[in-house]
Design a protein around this motif. Sequence first.
Motif, short mmCIF file in Angstrom:
data_model
loop_
_atom_site.label_atom_id
_atom_site.label_comp_id
_atom_site.label_asym_id
_atom_site.label_seq_id
_atom_site.Cartn_x
_atom_site.Cartn_y
_atom_site.Cartn_z
N ARG A 11 14.81 -8.78 8.75
CA ARG A 11 13.48 -9.24 9.16
C ARG A 11 12.39 -8.19 8.98
N VAL A 12 12.69 -6.96 9.29
CA VAL A 12 11.66 -5.91 9.21
C VAL A 12 11.19 -5.74 7.77
N ARG A 13 12.10 -5.77 6.84
CA ARG A 13 11.72 -5.63 5.43
C ARG A 13 10.88 -6.80 4.97
N TRP A 14 11.28 -8.00 5.32
CA TRP A 14 10.50 -9.17 4.91
C TRP A 14 9.16 -9.23 5.62
N ARG A 15 9.13 -8.81 6.87
CA ARG A 15 7.86 -8.80 7.61
C ARG A 15 6.88 -7.82 6.96
N SER A 16 7.37 -6.66 6.55
CA SER A 16 6.47 -5.69 5.91
C SER A 16 5.93 -6.23 4.59
N LEU A 17 6.76 -6.92 3.82
CA LEU A 17 6.28 -7.52 2.58
C LEU A 17 5.32 -8.67 2.85
N GLY A 18 5.55 -9.42 3.92
CA GLY A 18 4.64 -10.49 4.29
C GLY A 18 3.27 -9.96 4.70
N ILE A 19 3.26 -8.88 5.44
CA ILE A 19 1.98 -8.26 5.84
C ILE A 19 1.25 -7.75 4.61
N LEU A 20 1.97 -7.13 3.69
CA LEU A 20 1.35 -6.66 2.45
C LEU A 20 0.77 -7.82 1.65
N ALA A 21 1.53 -8.88 1.49
CA ALA A 21 1.05 -10.05 0.74
C ALA A 21 -0.15 -10.69 1.43
N GLY A 22 -0.11 -10.78 2.76
CA GLY A 22 -1.24 -11.35 3.49
C GLY A 22 -2.50 -10.52 3.34
N LEU A 23 -2.36 -9.21 3.36
CA LEU A 23 -3.51 -8.33 3.19
C LEU A 23 -4.12 -8.47 1.81
N PHE A 69 -14.69 -4.74 2.51
CA PHE A 69 -13.61 -5.03 1.56
C PHE A 69 -13.17 -3.78 0.83
N ASP A 70 -14.08 -2.87 0.53
CA ASP A 70 -13.69 -1.60 -0.08
C ASP A 70 -12.82 -0.77 0.88
N PHE A 71 -13.15 -0.79 2.17
CA PHE A 71 -12.33 -0.10 3.16
C PHE A 71 -10.92 -0.69 3.19
N LEU A 72 -10.83 -2.01 3.17
CA LEU A 72 -9.52 -2.65 3.15
C LEU A 72 -8.75 -2.30 1.88
N THR A 73 -9.46 -2.28 0.76
CA THR A 73 -8.81 -2.05 -0.53
C THR A 73 -8.38 -0.60 -0.71
N PHE A 74 -9.23 0.34 -0.33
CA PHE A 74 -8.96 1.75 -0.66
C PHE A 74 -8.44 2.58 0.50
N VAL A 75 -8.42 2.04 1.71
CA VAL A 75 -7.88 2.79 2.85
C VAL A 75 -6.70 2.04 3.47
N VAL A 76 -6.92 0.80 3.87
CA VAL A 76 -5.88 0.05 4.57
C VAL A 76 -4.73 -0.32 3.64
N LEU A 77 -5.04 -0.82 2.44
CA LEU A 77 -3.99 -1.22 1.52
C LEU A 77 -3.06 -0.06 1.14
#
Length: 100
Positions: A11-23, A69-77
């Motif tokens: 679950r932890v691995r899939w959850r991390s990929l889900g959060i990445l895909a959602g972001l 959106f730049d903050f999300l793209t270049f810092v959070v992502l």
Amino acid sequence: MSLDVTSLGDRVRWRSLGILAGLVAAIVAGEYAVGTVIERVVDGGGQFPAWLPHARSVGETAVIYFVAFDFLTFVVLPAVLVWVGYVHGRHHATTAGERG
């Protein structure tokens, strides 16, 4: 190196990929939606919809949203990518230790 199919249910691995895909989906969809609305307002074809908070002017609104959106793209992502790599590396290290 082969794919370890025994651990695909973790679950932890899939959850991390889900959060990445959602972001990534939120960044792409958000930039498209805000860009479309701002373009429509600038062309004189409409106003800001009620669901989209806006500032005093169109330019100020555009700057606020696109800086966010730049903050999300270049810092959070990149931070989320490092976290996903950590989660998958840690899982690989613990399962490799269990195998022998």
